[in-house]
Write an enzyme that holds these catalytic residues in place. Structure first.
Site, PDB file in Angstrom:
ATOM      1  CD  GLU A  15      -2.693   1.516   0.207  1.00  0.00           C
ATOM      2  OE1 GLU A  15      -3.343   0.533   0.100  1.00  0.00           O
ATOM      3  OE2 GLU A  15      -2.726   2.623  -0.380  1.00  0.00           O
ATOM      4  CB  VAL A  31       0.434   4.229  -4.631  1.00  0.00           C
ATOM      5  CG1 VAL A  31      -0.413   5.751  -5.186  1.00  0.00           C
ATOM      6  CG2 VAL A  31       0.995   3.534  -5.780  1.00  0.00           C
ATOM      7  CE  LYS A  62       4.494   8.378  -5.070  1.00  0.00           C
ATOM      8  NZ  LYS A  62       4.306   9.937  -4.525  1.00  0.00           N
ATOM      9  CG  ASP A 111       7.584  10.280  -6.528  1.00  0.00           C
ATOM     10  OD1 ASP A 111       7.875   9.465  -5.796  1.00  0.00           O
ATOM     11  OD2 ASP A 111       6.435  10.798  -6.146  1.00  0.00           O
TER      12      ASP A 111
HETATM   13  N1  HSE Z   1       8.669  12.632  -2.559  1.00  0.00           N
HETATM   14  C1  HSE Z   1       7.209  12.182  -2.774  1.00  0.00           C
HETATM   15  C2  HSE Z   1       6.415  13.360  -2.785  1.00  0.00           C
HETATM   16  C3  HSE Z   1       7.208  11.130  -1.583  1.00  0.00           C
HETATM   17  O1  HSE Z   1       6.837  14.410  -2.539  1.00  0.00           O
HETATM   18  O2  HSE Z   1       5.141  13.216  -2.934  1.00  0.00           O
HETATM   19  C4  HSE Z   1       7.181   9.854  -1.713  1.00  0.00           C
HETATM   20  O3  HSE Z   1       6.810   9.333  -3.074  1.00  0.00           O
END
Ligand code: HSE
Length: 348
Positions: free
Chosen positions: A155, A158, A230, A226
């Site tokens: 979990e 994401v 996700k 990032d």
């Molecule tokens: N660096 C990411 C963000 C957090 O700013 O959402 C973890 O994926």
């Protein structure tokens, strides 16, 4: 309360997320036993920086945390075997559940991929916040878990503990999910929010780093990698796709200037970095990129480091969840909720 198994946990990695989870386990030990019949002992911890310790009879987790907090290494723990690396810990310890919280390598899956593979092959459950293995090999690993009669849950990969994967798998079970769309990166949403207040991009990024939202290398955040990871995970684990990272079209926020933000504001819009994955006649289409959202759209009101996702379903229409996307406790919680799900699935 039905008596469940007592989990024997091994931590692979013991950084911020692992320690956050250990704090939760200690704080909630009695509540978890009373409410869910959930009992645990931590038998091993193997960490790149802190060293490793394994005791088949269980470690005193409070003592471990005191040691770590005062800067001691795990080798200084009074009992147990020292120096086991992650793979030896996974294979040879008597742990039945592996908490995989080492660093993320989105491109290859990193050593974490081998950790998860080895654990599942050895018939051990895995709960993990590590995006690398899921992004690179979700299908293989989920099948491996099934074949070995164990669970692989992630979990926290994401938007930390804010329910997304489990929400889709369990709470929205029976619905067809047609699209998932939203704000999947806190750093970029924070930067765009600050720019709307007039702050320059560079200053906003620096502040996001100071506040701990950004990854160690913030390129991953601002270039949309990032969020791309996700979206890939949601596509492959919820939408039934079999994609690779490059299949998710990507653009970050580095091309958005203060002037663009100002102009959008005058038009009654707001720039947001939007990730989406949707069913089309040609298959699943997934992307990450900046979008100008009208001010009255629910996602326009999501400011700062907060994340939000709308699930478009056949039976319920749109369901939107808003919550934190990072943080020590928030990510630690995701490991807890996954373990409780495994606990609930066990025979009493
Ligand atoms: N660096 C990411 C963000 C957090 O700013 O959402 C973890 O994926």
């Amino acid at each position: 309360m039905v008596k469940k198994m007592k989990f024997r946990l091994a931590f692979i990695g013991f950084g911020v997320v692992g320690q956050g989870f250990a704090d939760i386990l200690l704080k909630k030990e009695h509540e978890l036993k009373d409410r869910y019949g959930f009992e645990y002992e931590v038998v091993a911890i193997s960490d790149m920086k802190l060293g490793s310790v394994y005791d088949e009879d269980g470690l005193d987790l409070s003592r471990v945390m005191n040691m770590v907090n005062q800067g001691d290494r795990l080798e200084d723990y009074p009992t147990g075997i020292k120096g086991w690396d992650p793979l030896k810990t996974i294979k040879e310890s008597n742990a039945d559940t592996i908490i995989e919280v080492t660093y993320t390598d989105m491109k290859t899956g990193g050593p974490a991929l081998e950790h998860v593979r080895t654990a599942l092959k050895a018939g051990k459950h895995v709960v993990s916040t590590n995006k690398g293995p899921v992004a690179n090999a979700a299908k293989e690993l989920m099948e491996l878990a099934d074949r070995n009669g164990v669970k692989y849950r992630f979990e926290g990969t994401v938007v930390s503990g804010t329910p997304t994967i489990n929400l889709a798998w369990e709470t929205l079970a029976g619905c067809e999910i047609k699209e998932i769309k939203g704000i999947l990166n806190g750093t970029t949403n924070y930067i765009l929010s600050k720019m709307e207040e007039g702050m320059e991009y560079e200053d906003a990024l620096k502040k996001a780093q100071e506040l701990g939202y950004a990854e160690a290398d913030p390129t991953g955040d601002v270039e949309g990698i990032d969020a791309q990871g996700k979206v890939l995970i949601l596509s492959n684990t919820v939408m039934g796709a079999d994609m690779e990272l490059e299949d998710v079209a990507r653009e970050g926020i580095t091309g958005i200037s203060l002037q663009d933000v100002e102009e959008a504001k005058k038009e009654g819009h707001r720039w947001k970095l939007i990730g989406s994955t949707k069913k089309t006649e040609g298959g699943i289409e997934a992307s990450v990129g900046p979008e100008k959202i009208p001010m009255d759209h629910p996602l326009a009101g999501v400011m700062g480091p907060t994340n939000a996702l709308t699930f478009t379903t056949d039976l319920l229409g749109d369901v939107t969840i808003i919550g934190p996307g990072a943080g020590k406790m928030e990510t630690g919680f995701s490991l807890l909720v996954d373990l409780l799900a495994i606990n609930g699935a066990m025979e009493g």
